[in-house]
Design an enzyme around this catalytic site. Structure first.
Site, PDB file in Angstrom:
ATOM      1  N   ILE A   1       0.845  -1.193   0.000  1.00  0.00           N
ATOM      2  CA  ILE A   1       0.000   0.000   0.000  1.00  0.00           C
ATOM      3  C   ILE A   1       0.882   1.245   0.000  1.00  0.00           C
ATOM      4  O   ILE A   1       1.728   1.420   0.880  1.00  0.00           O
ATOM      5  CB  ILE A   1      -0.928   0.024   1.230  1.00  0.00           C
TER       6      ILE A   1
ATOM      7  N   GLY B   1       8.681   4.066   1.359  1.00  0.00           N
ATOM      8  CA  GLY B   1       7.973   3.468   2.496  1.00  0.00           C
ATOM      9  C   GLY B   1       6.467   3.617   2.470  1.00  0.00           C
ATOM     10  O   GLY B   1       5.904   4.409   1.751  1.00  0.00           O
ATOM     11  N   SER B   2       5.794   2.802   3.245  1.00  0.00           N
ATOM     12  CA  SER B   2       4.351   2.861   3.424  1.00  0.00           C
ATOM     13  C   SER B   2       3.921   1.730   4.338  1.00  0.00           C
ATOM     14  O   SER B   2       4.375   1.653   5.465  1.00  0.00           O
ATOM     15  CB  SER B   2       3.615   2.790   2.086  1.00  0.00           C
ATOM     16  N   ARG B   3       3.088   0.781   3.814  1.00  0.00           N
ATOM     17  CA  ARG B   3       2.682  -0.318   4.676  1.00  0.00           C
ATOM     18  C   ARG B   3       2.330  -1.554   3.865  1.00  0.00           C
ATOM     19  O   ARG B   3       2.055  -1.476   2.666  1.00  0.00           O
ATOM     20  CB  ARG B   3       1.546   0.119   5.591  1.00  0.00           C
TER      21      ARG B   3
END
Length: 227
Positions: free
Chosen positions: A157, A187-189
């Site tokens: 995501i 970055g993120s998740r």
């Protein structure tokens, strides 16, 4: 420590632009030496920050047929029972790992098996902890039929900073636990969806290392005398 292939072009052009800007300043703004030194320092810090975004450290991978390893470095921010609407269309346990800008941004296969489903979704760029990010942000969905039997869904995501998701898998591929399946720039998740009878091995707030931290154990049928 290596530099990941996704960052090499970005790092090259960033370094080139910063060098040109610094040379121009020292040639055409020589009288303002203090400003030039400050700009050089900021340039060095900026380049080092981008450099660490794309680091690819060596990992001694954990391999186990029914254990899920973390698909990313980061922190566990969600452990809950939810309805998964895209593929399973029923209740699953969800584990979410948030990747900050200082984490390694490689995403890894949490389990070995065959890719049964893959889809890329363009979308928005809410911050990664926003409730709508799982269903409305740019994302990919991968479902692997594990060698242990159960299917596992995991999802890259994008967040407010991460606006470029890269993936290296497609339907029908055989994937190995711990190997890279993609990269989220800046970055993120990552969300993981597992069957309800899966035993979760992490806690909220726990830090993870991709390919090493055990996050869950799948429930597999006991062996029988007749195979």
């Amino acid at each position: 420590m290596k530099i990941h292939k996704e960052g090499r072009k970005i790092l090259f052009f960033t370094l080139l632009i910063l060098l040109v800007l610094n040379l121009l300043l020292y040639n055409f703004n020589a009288e303002n030496n203090t400003f030039n030194k400050i700009f050089s320092g900021v340039s060095a810090v900026l380049f080092l920050l981008i450099l660490q975004f794309f680091r690819s450290p060596y990992r001694n991978l954990l391999l186990h047929e029914d254990l899920l390893t973390a698909p990313a470095d980061g922190k566990v921010v969600v452990i809950e029972e939810v309805e998964e609407p895209e593929y399973f269309k029923d209740k699953r346990k969800q584990i979410s790992i948030f990747m900050s800008p200082i984490n390694v941004h490689i995403t890894r296969n949490p389990i070995s098996g065959i890719v049964k489903y893959f889809k890329y979704h363009p979308g928005n760029y809410f911050v990664a902890w926003h409730p709508k990010s799982s269903t409305q942000n740019e994302r990919t969905t991968v479902v692997v039929e594990s060698n242990a039997g159960p299917e596992v869904l995991f999802r890259q995501i994008a967040g407010a900073m991460a606006r470029r998701i890269v993936w290296y898998v497609s339907e029908g591929d055989e994937v190995s636990q711990g190997e890279e399946f993609g990269f989220i720039k800046f970055g993120s998740r990552v969300d993981i969806f597992v069957p309800l009878d899966t035993e979760i091995k992490v806690e909220l707030g726990q830090k993870t290392k991709g390919g090493q931290t055990v996050i869950a154990q799948l429930k597999t049928p006991p062996p029988t005398l007749f195979g």
